[in-house]
Design an enzyme around this catalytic site. Sequence first.
Site, short mmCIF file in Angstrom:
data_model
loop_
_atom_site.label_atom_id
_atom_site.label_comp_id
_atom_site.label_asym_id
_atom_site.label_seq_id
_atom_site.Cartn_x
_atom_site.Cartn_y
_atom_site.Cartn_z
N HIS A 12 0.82 -1.21 0.00
CA HIS A 12 0.00 0.00 0.00
C HIS A 12 0.85 1.26 0.00
O HIS A 12 1.91 1.31 0.61
CB HIS A 12 -0.91 0.01 1.23
CG HIS A 12 -2.09 -0.88 1.06
ND1 HIS A 12 -2.80 -1.37 2.10
CD2 HIS A 12 -2.67 -1.39 -0.05
CE1 HIS A 12 -3.78 -2.13 1.65
NE2 HIS A 12 -3.71 -2.16 0.35
N GLY A 60 -5.72 -2.69 -5.61
CA GLY A 60 -6.34 -3.11 -4.36
C GLY A 60 -7.70 -2.51 -4.09
O GLY A 60 -8.68 -3.23 -3.88
N ASP A 65 -7.56 -6.60 -3.83
CA ASP A 65 -7.46 -7.25 -2.53
C ASP A 65 -8.47 -8.40 -2.46
O ASP A 65 -8.17 -9.48 -1.94
CB ASP A 65 -7.73 -6.26 -1.39
CG ASP A 65 -6.66 -5.19 -1.24
OD1 ASP A 65 -5.52 -5.41 -1.72
OD2 ASP A 65 -6.96 -4.14 -0.66
N ASP A 85 0.89 0.13 4.82
CA ASP A 85 1.43 1.43 5.21
C ASP A 85 0.66 1.91 6.44
O ASP A 85 -0.48 2.37 6.32
CB ASP A 85 1.28 2.43 4.06
CG ASP A 85 1.94 3.76 4.35
OD1 ASP A 85 2.31 4.01 5.53
OD2 ASP A 85 2.09 4.56 3.42
N HIS A 92 -10.25 1.80 1.86
CA HIS A 92 -10.80 0.47 1.62
C HIS A 92 -10.43 -0.48 2.76
O HIS A 92 -10.20 -1.66 2.56
CB HIS A 92 -10.35 -0.06 0.26
CG HIS A 92 -8.86 -0.20 0.11
ND1 HIS A 92 -8.01 0.87 0.13
CD2 HIS A 92 -8.09 -1.29 -0.04
CE1 HIS A 92 -6.77 0.43 0.00
NE2 HIS A 92 -6.79 -0.87 -0.11
N ASP A 95 -11.94 -3.93 2.98
CA ASP A 95 -11.37 -4.92 2.06
C ASP A 95 -10.10 -5.52 2.64
O ASP A 95 -9.86 -6.72 2.54
CB ASP A 95 -11.04 -4.27 0.70
CG ASP A 95 -12.26 -3.73 0.00
OD1 ASP A 95 -13.34 -4.28 0.20
OD2 ASP A 95 -12.12 -2.75 -0.76
N ARG A 101 -8.56 -11.51 7.22
CA ARG A 101 -9.40 -12.53 7.86
C ARG A 101 -9.34 -13.84 7.09
O ARG A 101 -9.18 -14.91 7.67
CB ARG A 101 -10.84 -12.04 7.99
CG ARG A 101 -11.75 -13.03 8.71
CD ARG A 101 -13.19 -12.53 8.78
NE ARG A 101 -13.81 -12.35 7.50
CZ ARG A 101 -14.29 -13.34 6.75
NH1 ARG A 101 -14.22 -14.58 7.16
NH2 ARG A 101 -14.84 -13.08 5.58
#
Length: 126
Positions: A12, A60, A65, A85, A92, A95, A101
């Site tokens: 990121h 992403g 993502d 980052d 997002h 996401d 998860r």
Amino acid sequence: MSERKTIALIAHDQMKDEMAAFALRHQAILSQWRIVATGTTGGRVQEACPSLDVTRLKSGPLGGDQQIGAMIAQEEIGILIFFVDPLTSMPHDVDVKALMRLAIVYDTPMALNRATAEIVLQAQLQ
């Protein structure tokens, strides 16, 4: 390796330079893997390491993502290296949390910073 495993690379914002440098430093190991990456990250890795075969997914925030999350759920990803980052906001964020998860649910080795990524890659060599 008879069948190459897949490694997912995501970086990121300000971490994209770090991911490109990480890929360059570990080019020999990464060449043994099938690499998928979110859009801009994949482009930066390809620029730094033209010999690597990188499949670029969407950016992403535009679904990349979630594409990687789906690949994790289908057990197509062997390692997730995700340089987050921590000093910038993530619009997002949901996401990102969903992706993390899924990596946890499917017990996919996941590195969120360079130090952990180094350990995860080295463990794959043993």
